[in-house]
Design a protein around this motif. Structure first.
Motif, PDB file in Angstrom:
ATOM      1  N   LEU A 222      56.524  44.956  14.825  1.00 13.97           N
ATOM      2  CA  LEU A 222      56.690  43.540  15.131  1.00 13.97           C
ATOM      3  C   LEU A 222      58.065  43.178  15.675  1.00 13.97           C
ATOM      4  O   LEU A 222      58.297  42.024  16.044  1.00 13.97           O
ATOM      5  N   CYS A 223      58.994  44.129  15.711  1.00 19.02           N
ATOM      6  CA  CYS A 223      60.312  43.833  16.274  1.00 19.02           C
ATOM      7  C   CYS A 223      60.960  45.124  16.737  1.00 19.02           C
ATOM      8  O   CYS A 223      60.404  46.210  16.572  1.00 19.02           O
ATOM      9  N   SER A 224      62.141  44.993  17.345  1.00 17.77           N
ATOM     10  CA  SER A 224      62.919  46.157  17.780  1.00 17.77           C
ATOM     11  C   SER A 224      64.112  46.297  16.840  1.00 17.77           C
ATOM     12  O   SER A 224      65.198  45.780  17.116  1.00 17.77           O
TER      13      SER A 224
ATOM     14  N   PRO B  51      62.698  39.986  17.469  1.00 18.61           N
ATOM     15  CA  PRO B  51      61.246  39.977  17.256  1.00 18.61           C
ATOM     16  C   PRO B  51      60.441  40.245  18.523  1.00 18.61           C
ATOM     17  O   PRO B  51      60.885  39.974  19.635  1.00 18.61           O
ATOM     18  N   HIS B  52      59.232  40.826  18.338  1.00 13.37           N
ATOM     19  CA  HIS B  52      58.204  40.876  19.366  1.00 13.37           C
ATOM     20  C   HIS B  52      57.151  39.850  18.957  1.00 13.37           C
ATOM     21  O   HIS B  52      56.394  40.116  18.014  1.00 13.37           O
ATOM     22  N   PRO B  53      57.099  38.673  19.593  1.00 18.83           N
ATOM     23  CA  PRO B  53      56.055  37.708  19.209  1.00 18.83           C
ATOM     24  C   PRO B  53      54.676  38.342  19.283  1.00 18.83           C
ATOM     25  O   PRO B  53      54.260  38.836  20.335  1.00 18.83           O
ATOM     26  N   THR B  54      53.986  38.400  18.151  1.00 13.37           N
ATOM     27  CA  THR B  54      52.698  39.081  18.034  1.00 13.37           C
ATOM     28  C   THR B  54      51.665  38.108  17.481  1.00 13.37           C
ATOM     29  O   THR B  54      51.867  37.557  16.393  1.00 13.37           O
ATOM     30  N   PRO B  55      50.569  37.865  18.201  1.00 21.21           N
ATOM     31  CA  PRO B  55      49.540  36.965  17.676  1.00 21.21           C
ATOM     32  C   PRO B  55      49.055  37.402  16.300  1.00 21.21           C
ATOM     33  O   PRO B  55      48.743  38.573  16.085  1.00 21.21           O
ATOM     34  N   GLY B  56      49.030  36.481  15.365  1.00 18.66           N
ATOM     35  CA  GLY B  56      48.519  36.761  14.021  1.00 18.66           C
ATOM     36  C   GLY B  56      49.536  37.290  13.046  1.00 18.66           C
ATOM     37  O   GLY B  56      49.192  37.550  11.891  1.00 18.66           O
TER      38      GLY B  56
END
Length: 524
Positions: free
Chosen positions: A228-230, A335-340
């Motif tokens: 969900l993130c780097s 963050p990597h914006p991730t649906p859900g």
């Protein structure tokens, strides 16, 4: 006779079918365990035939530490059905997360969680005392404008977390379960829930839990964090923790910071009879506890630098032998914006614990997220929700980036260095804070989370640097002193600018210029 043969053939056939069925089931279980897939048909029957657990929550929270427990209580109080999955529900035993700044206490009040610091022998903290080379300066929190109950609090971390868990689980729409989350359940790039392991009657079971939104709060789940993130995790130092018993601090109800060589030493009360000592050791390796190297290091290097009032209690704590270590991790939010799915707490953002700002950031983040989610009743449109929640990463920045930047910068300034310019900066910082008035109240209001303004932080940081240059040039400048002053300014830039860059210049100073700042809630 023929009937006997026929009967035997039927029995043999039935046994063969049963044997084949069991062998096939065993292979399926083994394959499932290897891949992390849900396994047992018995579990599927128990969970409604699809391996899922429970009746469908609105939100899954992974981790029931400070962030997870507070988040679960806050969202459930707003009417959400929350499923919390925590690796270990026994009382934690940690040597960090024991000091809550006044700004964090105000967030507790805002979330109706202030009673969680009661009945755990928590101690009020009114400010700091700073020690350097035999000199002392007292730095009280600027609390004049606040209610008399507002102050810092210090306590045993585990007691505080257990109170938070009890508070969350007191709500009927919170399901608190012990289990280890192994995988995010994804479908076409959207997180649908989690797969987690639990134990029942000594047998390990794999379960699935579904919800339109999964929030990961536990930093220990590195595989979930990477999804969900780097994460760029830095470990600049380690804390060596001791508990001093029946020790009287020079300044009661204050945190004590000794600017020692090579790096700071902290003391603060965690109960009415105990004082926590944290000795910072630079780097990722510390002297061995097992072979006595650590005890020798503490006695010969650290103890001689302590105030006289703390020396005997410190030596007694070493002799008692309960010495523990903890790596000090720093990780900017990427963050990597991730649906859900969403990251919070230590899973998302860490800073050096020198300033005790971690819980303040986490609780402030929860306030921001609560306000964003409050107008939403339907969380099932994952794509629209993800787009809307991108504003969370911008709205949290004024508080988070101020505390993160201050923690990283202060650690570097407070640490000793062979560079004369860096040591001049260190002395300038001590002298600047000793001036009192706005020179101490300003930085302490930033550290305490009472005035989290990035521009104010940068202004005070460079005021310290300029003050340091002024000290060098008075009464008469010389070429050597001017050169050290130039290097001091250059070193100050080298400390703070990389931290600001990692936090995000636009998000930190000009959040209103970020498009996500204006995201409206999805249509109901």
């Amino acid at each position: 006779m023929d009937s006997d043969y026929l009967f035997g053939a039927i029995v043999a056939s039935l046994l063969a079918v049963i044997f084949l069925f069991r062998s096939r089931a065993k292979k399926t279980r083994t394959a499932g365990e290897a891949t992390g897939a849900p396994l047992a048909s018995a579990l599927e029957a128990e969970a409604g035939g699809d391996g899922s657990s429970g009746e469908g929550a609105d939100i899954i929270v992974v981790g029931a530490g400070v962030a997870g427990s507070a988040l679960a209580y806050t969202l459930a109080k707003d009417g959400r059905k929350v499923h919390v999955i925590e690796r270990d529900l026994t009382e934690p035993d940690r040597i960090v997360g024991e000091l809550l700044q006044p700004g964090g206490y105000l967030r507790l009040v805002e979330l109706s969680l202030q009673d969680c610091v009661e009945e755990i022998d928590a101690q009020r903290v009114q400010g700091y005392a700073l020690f350097k080379d035999g000199k002392t300066t007292k730095l009280p929190y600027p609390l004049e404008k606040f209610h008399s109950d507002v102050a810092g609090r210090s306590f045993h971390n585990g007691r505080f977390i257990q109170r938070m868990r009890e508070k969350a689980s007191s709500l009927p729409n919170v399901q608190l379960e012990q289990g280890t989350v192994t995988t995010l359940l994804e479908e076409n790039g959207t997180v649908k829930g989690v797969i987690y392991k639990t134990k029942s009657n000594g047998e390990e079971l794999l379960k699935k839990a579904y919800a339109p939104l999964t929030i990961v709060c536990d930093g220990c789940f590195s595989n979930l964090r990477r999804a969900l993130c780097s994460p760029k995790v830095d470990v600049p130092s380690c804390f060596v923790g001791l508990v001093l018993e029946n020790c009287k601090l020079p300044f009661p109800n204050h945190g004590h910071v000794i600017l020692a060589d090579p790096s700071p030493i902290l003391f603060y009360p965690i109960s009415s009879t105990e004082v926590r000592c944290l000795v910072d050791v630079p780097g990722q390796k510390v002297p061995s506890i097992a072979n006595g190297e650590m005890a020798n290091y503490l006695k010969t290097v650290v103890a001689p630098q302590l105030p006289e009032e703390l020396y005997e209690s410190f030596i007694a704590a070493i002799e008692k032998g309960n010495i523990r270590t903890h790596p000090n991790r720093s990780m900017p939010a990427a963050p990597h914006p991730t649906p859900g799915a969403l990251l919070m707490g230590d899973a998302f953002n860490m800073r050096h614990p020198l300033t005790g700002g971690g819980m303040t950031v986490a609780l402030s983040d929860i306030v921001v997220l609560r306000n964003l989610l409050k107008p939403l009743r339907n969380l099932h449109d994952a794509s629209s929700l993800c787009n809307y929640l991108e504003s969370f990463y911008t709205l949290r920045k004024p508080v988070a980036s101020t505390i993160n930047t201050l923690a990283g910068a202060l650690y570097k300034v407070f640490s000793a260095s062979p560079d004369k310019a860096r040591n001049e900066m260190r002395q300038a910082c001590f002298d600047y804070l000793s001036l009192g008035g706005v020179c101490s109240a300003g930085p302490i209001s930033l550290l305490s989370g009472l005035n989290p303004r990035p521009l104010s932080l940068v202004a005070h940081f460079f005021a310290v640097a300029i003050y340091g240059v002024g000290r060098l040039l008075v009464p008469f400048p010389s070429v050597n002193r001017m050169w050290i002053g130039a290097r001091l300014i250059s070193g100050a830039c080298g400390i703070i600018f990389p931290i600001i860059k990692a936090e995000g210049v636009r998000q930190m100073f000009f959040p209103a210029m970020v498009p996500a700042y204006y995201r409206a809630p999805p249509a109901k």
